[in-house]
Design a protein around this motif. Structure first.
Motif, short mmCIF file in Angstrom:
data_model
loop_
_atom_site.label_atom_id
_atom_site.label_comp_id
_atom_site.label_asym_id
_atom_site.label_seq_id
_atom_site.Cartn_x
_atom_site.Cartn_y
_atom_site.Cartn_z
N UNK A 279 43.74 84.18 22.46
CA UNK A 279 43.47 85.36 21.65
C UNK A 279 42.20 86.06 22.11
N UNK A 280 41.18 85.30 22.43
CA UNK A 280 39.92 85.89 22.90
C UNK A 280 40.10 86.53 24.28
N UNK A 281 40.88 85.88 25.14
CA UNK A 281 41.13 86.45 26.46
C UNK A 281 41.85 87.79 26.36
N UNK A 282 42.88 87.84 25.53
CA UNK A 282 43.63 89.08 25.37
C UNK A 282 42.77 90.17 24.75
N UNK A 283 41.89 89.78 23.84
CA UNK A 283 40.95 90.75 23.26
C UNK A 283 40.04 91.30 24.34
N UNK A 284 39.52 90.43 25.20
CA UNK A 284 38.64 90.88 26.27
C UNK A 284 39.35 91.87 27.18
N UNK A 285 40.57 91.54 27.60
CA UNK A 285 41.32 92.43 28.48
C UNK A 285 41.61 93.77 27.81
N UNK A 286 41.90 93.74 26.53
CA UNK A 286 42.16 94.99 25.81
C UNK A 286 40.92 95.87 25.76
N UNK A 287 39.75 95.24 25.69
CA UNK A 287 38.50 95.98 25.63
C UNK A 287 38.17 96.65 26.96
N UNK A 288 38.78 96.17 28.04
CA UNK A 288 38.53 96.76 29.36
C UNK A 288 39.45 97.94 29.67
N UNK A 289 40.38 98.23 28.78
CA UNK A 289 41.38 99.24 29.08
C UNK A 289 40.79 100.64 29.28
N UNK A 290 39.61 100.86 28.74
CA UNK A 290 38.98 102.17 28.93
C UNK A 290 38.47 102.35 30.37
N UNK A 291 38.38 101.24 31.11
CA UNK A 291 37.99 101.31 32.52
C UNK A 291 39.21 101.51 33.40
N UNK A 292 39.03 102.17 34.52
CA UNK A 292 40.10 102.31 35.51
C UNK A 292 39.76 101.50 36.75
N UNK A 293 40.74 101.33 37.61
CA UNK A 293 40.55 100.72 38.94
C UNK A 293 39.94 99.31 38.86
N UNK A 294 40.59 98.44 38.11
CA UNK A 294 40.25 97.03 38.13
C UNK A 294 41.53 96.22 38.15
N UNK A 295 41.44 94.99 38.63
CA UNK A 295 42.64 94.15 38.69
C UNK A 295 42.31 92.71 38.34
N UNK A 296 43.26 92.07 37.69
CA UNK A 296 43.18 90.64 37.41
C UNK A 296 43.71 89.90 38.62
N UNK A 297 42.93 88.97 39.14
CA UNK A 297 43.33 88.21 40.32
C UNK A 297 44.04 86.93 39.92
N UNK A 298 45.23 86.73 40.48
CA UNK A 298 46.02 85.57 40.14
C UNK A 298 47.01 85.87 39.03
N UNK A 299 47.98 84.99 38.88
CA UNK A 299 49.03 85.17 37.89
C UNK A 299 48.46 85.23 36.48
N UNK A 300 48.88 86.22 35.70
CA UNK A 300 48.44 86.30 34.31
C UNK A 300 49.20 85.30 33.45
N UNK A 301 50.45 85.04 33.80
CA UNK A 301 51.29 84.16 32.98
C UNK A 301 51.00 82.69 33.25
N UNK A 302 50.85 82.32 34.51
CA UNK A 302 50.71 80.91 34.88
C UNK A 302 49.25 80.59 35.13
N UNK A 303 48.47 80.60 34.04
CA UNK A 303 47.03 80.35 34.16
C UNK A 303 46.51 79.77 32.85
N UNK A 304 45.35 79.11 32.93
CA UNK A 304 44.70 78.63 31.71
C UNK A 304 44.11 79.84 30.97
N UNK A 305 44.09 79.81 29.65
CA UNK A 305 43.67 80.99 28.90
C UNK A 305 42.19 81.34 29.01
N UNK A 306 41.35 80.39 29.38
CA UNK A 306 39.92 80.64 29.35
C UNK A 306 39.32 81.19 30.64
N UNK A 307 40.13 81.37 31.68
CA UNK A 307 39.60 81.77 32.99
C UNK A 307 40.17 83.12 33.39
#
Length: 407
Positions: free
Chosen positions: A290-318
């Motif tokens: 829940x905290x990870x998804x909140x963090x990612x949602x807070x970044x939506x106002x930024x453009x030109x960034x990417x999450x490295x590695x699979x979003x689905x197959x990962x531990x939630x805290x990294x």
């Protein structure tokens, strides 16, 4: 007095849980359980030994193994070295004895042992494999696809008749992706190849069952799961036994696999951390997700960034995120009130882009502009929002300056 930064570097190390610290304190003072577990001639030694064995049981329960299969070490680095070097040396010794034609520690030219690992392993595995290459072994370093996940089919394709050992981490320390450990383990078991797993970033965070996952050797670090630094464990499968050649000699402790006086307080700390993780892992994972998804949602106002590695197959805290048109170290300097990193703590002094990000195809400029943001047990919703706002402001400000270019 300088304000303490908000902590977002749980992948580097975790604070010791207060319950763990309390258990450890009980093993330090004259009135506590301070004895040497190897002193079996008096009550104080017996009590220390009992505490060590209770902790051994708690670690065993965390990964689903027999208590006798846990060997204490100083941490995951030593566990990785003991597993890879120790298992391979024991195998070669057995083969040499069977052939009776080869000098001890000399690799037969017709049976050069082969190891399979990945290019994105922790340095404790990569450097160990490099040392074995120097001694005459052959090593295949698998490169993962863009999502960073090492899959069972890729490992199976790399194995040869000469393959003696496969070493693949469970969770990557930089990008947090989860590899296909159960499938890799089954392929190794079917092929009669030993399978070692570096679980420093997964133990206490995701479910591990060494039996169903066909794991022969598994490394654990206490300080990645709210225990103390300087203590870890190596799971060594029994029935049939996996033989390990000792790398530290002097007393024959831990069934001859790892000599040295056992640090009762640290072992008790690891045991307590494992017991807490076993009980609270599911709830904690939901909280971190829940905290990870909140963090990612807070970044939506930024453009030109990417999450490295699979979003689905990962531990939630990294989270490992690249921000275009900024430089990672400069960004870090702009975020002094947030404790985070640009990658693994073991390579933080290097000016080169992350070898993990480079291996999964992240361009050099983006690799240089990446941050590893890792959440943990004590991260709060307020901190997540504040950190996201500060990162957004810093990136926006830096993008107004000329971008840094790399050759």
């Amino acid at each position: 007095m300088m304000q303490k930064p908000m902590y977002f570097d749980y992948a580097a190390t975790t604070p010791v849980d207060e319950r763990v610290a309390e258990a450890m304190i009980g093993c330090l003072t004259r009135d506590g359980n301070f004895g040497n577990p190897a002193s079996r001639s008096h009550l104080i030694g017996w009590q220390a030994e009992e505490a060590v064995e209770i902790a051994r049981g708690d670690v065993a329960k965390l990964i689903g193994c027999d208590t006798r299969e846990i060997v204490w070490t100083s941490g995951a680095t030593e566990s990785n070295n003991l597993a890879i070097k120790g298992a391979l040396e024991a195998l070669l010794q057995n083969e040499e004895q069977a052939s009776s034609t080869v000098t001890h520690h000399v690799v037969p030219h017709h049976t050069v042992p082969h190891i399979v690992t990945s290019a994105i392993e922790h340095k404790a595995v990569l450097d160990t494999c490099a040392e074995l290459q120097r001694r005459g072994c052959e090593v295949t370093y698998l490169t993962p696809p863009a999502d960073g996940v090492i899959r069972a089919a890729q490992v199976a394709e790399a194995m040869r008749p000469q393959t003696r050992l496969v070493s693949i981490m469970h969770v990557n320390n930089e990008i947090g992706v989860i590899n296909e450990i159960a499938g890799i383990g089954k392929n190794c078991r079917d092929s009669g190849v030993l399978f070692h797993v570096d679980a420093a970033q997964s133990a206490g965070k995701v479910e591990i069952d060494v039996a169903s996952m066909c794991i022969d050797l598994l490394s654990i670090s206490a300080h990645k799961m709210y225990g103390p630094k300087g203590i870890g464990a190596l799971y060594v499968r029994r029935s049939p036994d996996v033989n390990i050649a000792a790398q530290i000699h002097g007393g024959g402790h831990e069934r001859g696999m790892r000599s040295g006086t056992l640090p009762t307080h640290q072992i008790v700390g690891l045991g307590k951390a494992a017991a807490i993780a076993k009980q609270e892992m599911v709830a904690e994972s939901k909280q971190l997700l829940a905290l990870r998804d909140l963090f990612l949602s807070q970044l939506q106002q930024l453009t030109c960034w990417q999450l490295n590695g699979s979003k689905e197959q990962r531990v939630p805290g990294n989270l490992n995120i690249s921000f275009a048109d900024v430089e990672g170290e400069t960004l870090l300097m702009s975020l002094r009130d947030i404790a985070l990193s640009t990658g693994s703590a073991c390579t933080s002094a290097s000016l080169e882009p992350s070898y993990v990000l480079s291996a999964i195809g992240v361009p050099s400029e983006l690799a240089h502009s990446s941050l590893r943001i890792s959440l943990g047990r004590y991260t709060t919703e307020t901190e997540v929002k504040m950190a996201a706002d500060k990162i957004t402001a810093a990136v926006t400000s830096l993008r107004k300056s000329p971008p840094v270019r790399y050759a």
